[in-house]
Design a protein around this motif. Sequence first.
Motif, mmCIF file in Angstrom:
data_model
loop_
_atom_site.group_PDB
_atom_site.id
_atom_site.type_symbol
_atom_site.label_atom_id
_atom_site.label_comp_id
_atom_site.label_asym_id
_atom_site.label_seq_id
_atom_site.Cartn_x
_atom_site.Cartn_y
_atom_site.Cartn_z
ATOM 1 N N LYS A 186 0.858 4.133 -3.072
ATOM 2 C CA LYS A 186 0.691 5.574 -2.893
ATOM 3 C C LYS A 186 1.858 6.349 -3.512
ATOM 4 O O LYS A 186 1.678 7.435 -4.065
ATOM 5 C CB LYS A 186 0.578 5.912 -1.411
ATOM 6 C CG LYS A 186 -0.735 5.461 -0.776
ATOM 7 C CD LYS A 186 -0.772 5.829 0.695
ATOM 8 C CE LYS A 186 -2.084 5.372 1.338
ATOM 9 N NZ LYS A 186 -2.118 5.698 2.796
ATOM 10 N N CYS B 78 12.473 2.288 2.479
ATOM 11 C CA CYS B 78 11.190 2.735 1.914
ATOM 12 C C CYS B 78 11.332 3.978 1.049
ATOM 13 O O CYS B 78 10.364 4.716 0.834
ATOM 14 C CB CYS B 78 10.189 2.985 3.035
ATOM 15 S SG CYS B 78 10.754 4.182 4.269
ATOM 16 N N GLU C 294 0.832 -1.209 0.000
ATOM 17 C CA GLU C 294 0.000 0.000 0.000
ATOM 18 C C GLU C 294 0.867 1.260 0.000
ATOM 19 O O GLU C 294 0.517 2.264 -0.621
ATOM 20 C CB GLU C 294 -0.931 -0.030 1.209
ATOM 21 C CG GLU C 294 -2.007 -1.109 1.088
ATOM 22 C CD GLU C 294 -2.810 -1.298 2.365
ATOM 23 O OE1 GLU C 294 -2.362 -0.774 3.417
ATOM 24 O OE2 GLU C 294 -3.846 -1.966 2.314
ATOM 25 N N LYS C 295 1.995 1.201 0.696
ATOM 26 C CA LYS C 295 2.920 2.341 0.692
ATOM 27 C C LYS C 295 3.470 2.578 -0.713
ATOM 28 O O LYS C 295 3.514 3.712 -1.196
ATOM 29 C CB LYS C 295 4.064 2.071 1.662
ATOM 30 C CG LYS C 295 5.032 3.218 1.844
ATOM 31 C CD LYS C 295 6.174 2.830 2.765
ATOM 32 C CE LYS C 295 5.673 2.491 4.146
ATOM 33 N NZ LYS C 295 6.766 2.157 5.093
ATOM 34 N N GLU D 27 11.306 -3.752 0.955
ATOM 35 C CA GLU D 27 11.388 -2.671 1.942
ATOM 36 C C GLU D 27 12.352 -3.035 3.062
ATOM 37 O O GLU D 27 13.134 -2.192 3.525
ATOM 38 C CB GLU D 27 10.001 -2.382 2.517
ATOM 39 C CG GLU D 27 9.994 -1.217 3.499
ATOM 40 C CD GLU D 27 8.620 -0.955 4.074
ATOM 41 O OE1 GLU D 27 8.314 0.221 4.338
ATOM 42 O OE2 GLU D 27 7.865 -1.939 4.283
#
Length: 461
Positions: A94, A137, A90-91, A132
Amino acid sequence: MTEETAEVSMRRLEQVGCQQRLPETDEEAAKVEELLAEELSNLSMSEQDVVSFEVHGIVAEVEETPELIAQSLIEMEAELQKIKKKPAYEKALKMNPTYVTGQSFRLQFLRCVAFNCKNAARRLVLHFRQKEEMFGCGDVLVRDVRLSDMDVSDIEAMEAGPIQLLPTCDVSGRAVLCFLLKKWSDKPKAKTAQRVLYYMMQAAMQDENMQRKGIVAILYYVGSNYEEGTFGFNITKSVFQTRLCVPHRLEAMHLCYSSKAFRPILSGLRFFMDRRGRTRSRIHFGNEKHLLFQLQTYGIPIPDDSPLRQVNGAFSSASHREWLQIREALEMKVAGTDEMPKTLFPHRFDVLFGRSTKVRSHTGNLRAMHLVNLWQVRYDGAPNRARKAEISERIVGIIHESQGRFLKWEETGWVEVDDDTARDKIAHYFRNQRRTKTGYDTNKQQSLALKRNRSLTEIAV
């Protein structure tokens, strides 16, 4: 490898008396091998046939129709929505939705599981979670990893050449990734080994042919002592987990060793593969000559300059260092763009440009010369240049029909040339063959004349 399969591996090791460690004795190794043999025997006859074919290089590729691709992408997205916990995914979504939802990117995950949409979605989520953990990140999460993302210890380990891609594919056109135990200059940290493996596998899978055909891995425990082989329990698990977060199809894995001391280690390593990897792994024992011969029987090329051959007790990293320089140049060339730095690997039927002995002896070049020989009479008898061009074009077509390409070496590696250049290459073969044949015939006539004159002189005397 998912957490569930890791737990299964742990429980299985406990069955043979190994608590949080790899097997250490021949007795424990024998128990491990018995469990693995049982797993293979539980496959159906058709499944066993598929495994045997793939290990020996007979690969059945999925026919990728536009309808299949479109429907699979829709189903994969639906499966992703069903997965509740996926923070890294999800990171990334985005940060760069174009990258994460891109068709070419998601196709890599579909291809590696033969378009099983549920498994592809799981692999995609695992990919971002592991990536990650390894690289952080930052923006690297939503693009390909580059050499510039590696730290000093990563680069030093990579340049030593413990993990290398063979410069040519196997007989089926699959990339061959080699793990040379002796090339680790020091026992690496788990994270270093993970990052090096990730980068090498990513580089191989940037070629769409490799995504479709898969990859062959060789663990080469030759010329090393037992202490060099015991990297530890945790690093073993982490390295195999890394392998599974990179989208790829493992078609075969060959575990080669020359010292009986490595038998327990290699038996235990197979527990940390997924089921596909375990059933497609083969163990080979013997001296270097025997092991290289065994690999060749599986369609793996072993030329004189292969990194698997030792020279004066050492493995060469020359071609690997050259490959790293090419990768660095490619990455600088595409920096700031979304383009992937692709590295082409010569296949069996590719025709290579160049004058070296290695190029001339390449299978694709030898096959092209054979085709030229078959068509030489018709080419020489062609009434005009247009007809000769048609014959050259026909041979180019035959090579393309067998998935062969015409590759030329440039500063950034092998590149595919256009059809006009390929046709000129075949025409050059025709001209060169005619000159060679004419020179041979002339020399033969002169030799016969000399022998005849000698015979006449002897008679006269």
